[in-house]
Design a protein around this motif. Sequence first.
Motif, mmCIF file in Angstrom:
data_model
loop_
_atom_site.group_PDB
_atom_site.id
_atom_site.type_symbol
_atom_site.label_atom_id
_atom_site.label_comp_id
_atom_site.label_asym_id
_atom_site.label_seq_id
_atom_site.Cartn_x
_atom_site.Cartn_y
_atom_site.Cartn_z
ATOM 1 N N GLY A 242 1.019 -1.289 -0.127
ATOM 2 C CA GLY A 242 0.126 -0.205 0.115
ATOM 3 C C GLY A 242 0.883 1.203 -0.051
ATOM 4 O O GLY A 242 0.329 2.328 0.150
ATOM 5 N N VAL A 243 2.275 1.048 -0.236
ATOM 6 C CA VAL A 243 3.030 2.255 -0.176
ATOM 7 C C VAL A 243 3.758 2.318 -1.605
ATOM 8 O O VAL A 243 4.911 1.885 -1.695
ATOM 9 N N PRO A 244 3.068 2.983 -2.642
ATOM 10 C CA PRO A 244 3.708 2.927 -4.002
ATOM 11 C C PRO A 244 4.807 3.849 -4.151
ATOM 12 O O PRO A 244 5.170 4.787 -3.321
ATOM 13 N N GLY A 245 5.499 3.458 -5.205
ATOM 14 C CA GLY A 245 6.523 4.795 -5.761
ATOM 15 C C GLY A 245 7.694 4.813 -5.084
ATOM 16 O O GLY A 245 8.479 5.624 -5.368
ATOM 17 N N ILE A 246 8.278 3.830 -4.300
ATOM 18 C CA ILE A 246 9.413 3.564 -3.687
ATOM 19 C C ILE A 246 10.372 2.324 -4.188
ATOM 20 O O ILE A 246 9.640 1.205 -4.237
ATOM 21 N N ASP A 247 11.425 2.696 -4.661
ATOM 22 C CA ASP A 247 12.511 1.712 -5.095
ATOM 23 C C ASP A 247 13.765 2.009 -4.439
ATOM 24 O O ASP A 247 14.566 2.653 -4.861
#
Length: 323
Positions: A242-247
Amino acid sequence: MKVVSRRILLSVPASALAAPALAQPAWPNGPIRIVAPFPPGGSTDALSRILQPHLSQALGVPVVVENRAGASGSIGTAAVARSAPDGNAWVLVFDTHAVNPALIPNMGFDTERDMTPLLLFGTAPMMLCVSRNRPWRSFAEMAAAARARPDTVTYGTIGNGSLAHLTMALVGKAAGLQLVHVPYRGGGPLAVAAAANETDLVIATRPAIGGQIDAGAIVPIAQTGAMRSPSAPEVPTLAEAGVPGIDARAFWGFLGPANLPSAIKQRMEAEIRAALDKPEVRQRVLGLGIDLDPQGEAGFARFLSAQIATWGRVVRENNIRPD
């Protein structure tokens, strides 16, 4: 004709005849030093020592691993950056190398100007884990508890300004969590703390805390890469939680000083790749939790530049300072 040729040769200064040989000395021509810029026992040290005997055999000279720790790896790295470009000094770094330019502005070298990024070995996501005596078994359960009681849920990392610390700053903002950072001084102390359940959460790469995961002291609830790692396919990504956008991935790379001759770069890269192709070496490297994906100088340079820009921005936006 023989007399004329002899006179012409005799008229040429000896220094001019010797110049090509002096400009291109044979390599390797003596001991080679690989700096592991952290104390013994860490992943850069382990990877250096896995490669050491194979490189020594292939190159025909002693290869020495030198632990030169301090300032998040920048002290040992600076020593190599200032070395002569003769192929006799190299450094094996990991993710702090991309964060240090933003945290330590007076390192004494510019990593993109003063170093040769010879080979990127691979990357690994970090594992966000819950201590076994906490009741949460998913990111959603942990997040609900953290929102109910802000500034009470703690997380441990290998240090202030580390990639794990920066990643959790992003997680906190994206998920609306107010978590308490507990920095330890390296992977060893963090592993001990994880085994003792000193913090609610622990975040680090598998090489640092894999023993505690295997022993059941901590339970992974998310990994920080954009995709699931082959070394932990059962653990969901932050996006899936549920926490998108992190790589956010740790990385391991091999660098030398700037202006290395092409022949030296090509030979060293070829010998490292040959070592990694040996099944026994490959298995040991994979056993460290590294997802092998070797990238040469051009690919590593692009990767490193992007990492420096990304994490420098996170440092500035969150006003993070070194210890």
